[in-house]
Design an enzyme around this catalytic site. Structure first.
Site, short mmCIF file in Angstrom:
data_model
loop_
_atom_site.label_atom_id
_atom_site.label_comp_id
_atom_site.label_asym_id
_atom_site.label_seq_id
_atom_site.Cartn_x
_atom_site.Cartn_y
_atom_site.Cartn_z
CE LYS A 75 -4.23 1.35 2.42
NZ LYS A 75 -4.93 1.22 3.71
C1 E4P Z 1 -8.11 2.48 3.54
O1 E4P Z 1 -7.44 1.57 3.11
C2 E4P Z 1 -7.98 3.06 4.87
O2 E4P Z 1 -7.35 2.11 5.69
C3 E4P Z 1 -9.29 3.36 5.54
O3 E4P Z 1 -10.39 2.94 4.76
C4 E4P Z 1 -9.40 4.71 6.11
O4 E4P Z 1 -10.64 4.81 6.76
P1 E4P Z 1 -10.98 5.95 7.83
O5 E4P Z 1 -11.22 7.21 7.10
O6 E4P Z 1 -12.23 5.44 8.48
O7 E4P Z 1 -9.81 6.04 8.75
#
Ligand code: E4P
Length: 218
Positions: A87
């Site tokens: 990622k």
């Molecule tokens: C995406 O891969 C992120 O880990 C995540 O969806 C972020 O979500 P949040 O805005 O609830 O922290």
């Protein structure tokens, strides 16, 4: 549509896996910190534990923001397990790193995407997944779902293979609307998946069936 769970909590991942509808997991440094995991070795071990629970892709995020650091970290993460997806944040060096990993056949998830231009760039670099954060856009009075719609149109126009991973999903209607728009994947908390189960008419109907079944003496 694939269902990913957005957590580093092993119990919740196990629960979602047992439901039989889980296709993968996304994590980020904040989610790892929430689990109290510290130190490089424990973090790497935790990713391996997640991979042993689920059958699908598991996104593990790099911390570095310079090209060389992202490559070093990403290569280490990718070696951990074949299910690991590296990622990478949507920054200039991140785009270069996505291209590098794409050329090496390593899967990537381009994270922190908030515009269709960024999504176009991620697809050009060959990202396996692009993660538009719909909940965080909604938080600042911007329509997260419209962004999914725009990206869907752009990717369909040019037949980009990058999968739209609707991220920062906060509730069940996000999941339903992402499915309607044609997001390839959604990642959210377990509650957003379990919410799909709920309808009062199902509960009332079942109660009545069970009462009537009792009167049948069976
Ligand atoms: C995406 O891969 C992120 O880990 C995540 O969806 C972020 O979500 P949040 O805005 O609830 O922290």
């Amino acid at each position: 549509m694939k269902f990913f769970i957005d957590t580093a909590n092993l119990k919740q991942i196990q629960e979602a896996q047992h439901l039989g509808v889980l296709d993968g997991v996304t994590t980020n440094p904040s989610l790892m910190a929430k689990e109290g995991i510290t130190g490089r070795d424990s973090i790497l071990k935790h990713y391996q534990n997640i991979c042993e629970i689920v059958e699908g892709d598991v996104s593990a995020e790099v911390i570095g923001t310079q090209f060389e650091d992202m490559i070093k970290e990403g290569e280490e993460l990718a070696k951990l397990h074949p299910q690991i997806v590296v990622k990478i944040p949507m920054i200039k060096d991140g785009v270069k790193a996505i291209k590098y990993f794409t050329d090496k056949g390593i899967k990537t998830n381009c994270t922190l995407v908030f515009s269709s231009g960024q999504a176009l760039l991620a697809a050009k670099a060959g990202a396996t997944y692009v993660s538009p954060f719909i909940g965080r856009l909604d938080d600042v009075s911007t329509d997260g779902l419209s962004l999914i719609q725009e990206i869907r149109q752009i990717y369909d126009n040019f037949n980009f293979k990058t999968e739209i991973l609707a991220a920062s999903v906060r509730h069940t209607m996000h999941v339903v609307n992402c499915a309607k728009i044609g997001a390839d994947v959604m990642t959210g908390p377990l509650s957003s998946i379990e919410g799909l189960l709920k309808h009062p008419l199902t509960d009332n109907g079942l109660q009545k069936f069970l009462e009537d079944a009792q009167s049948l003496g069976i």
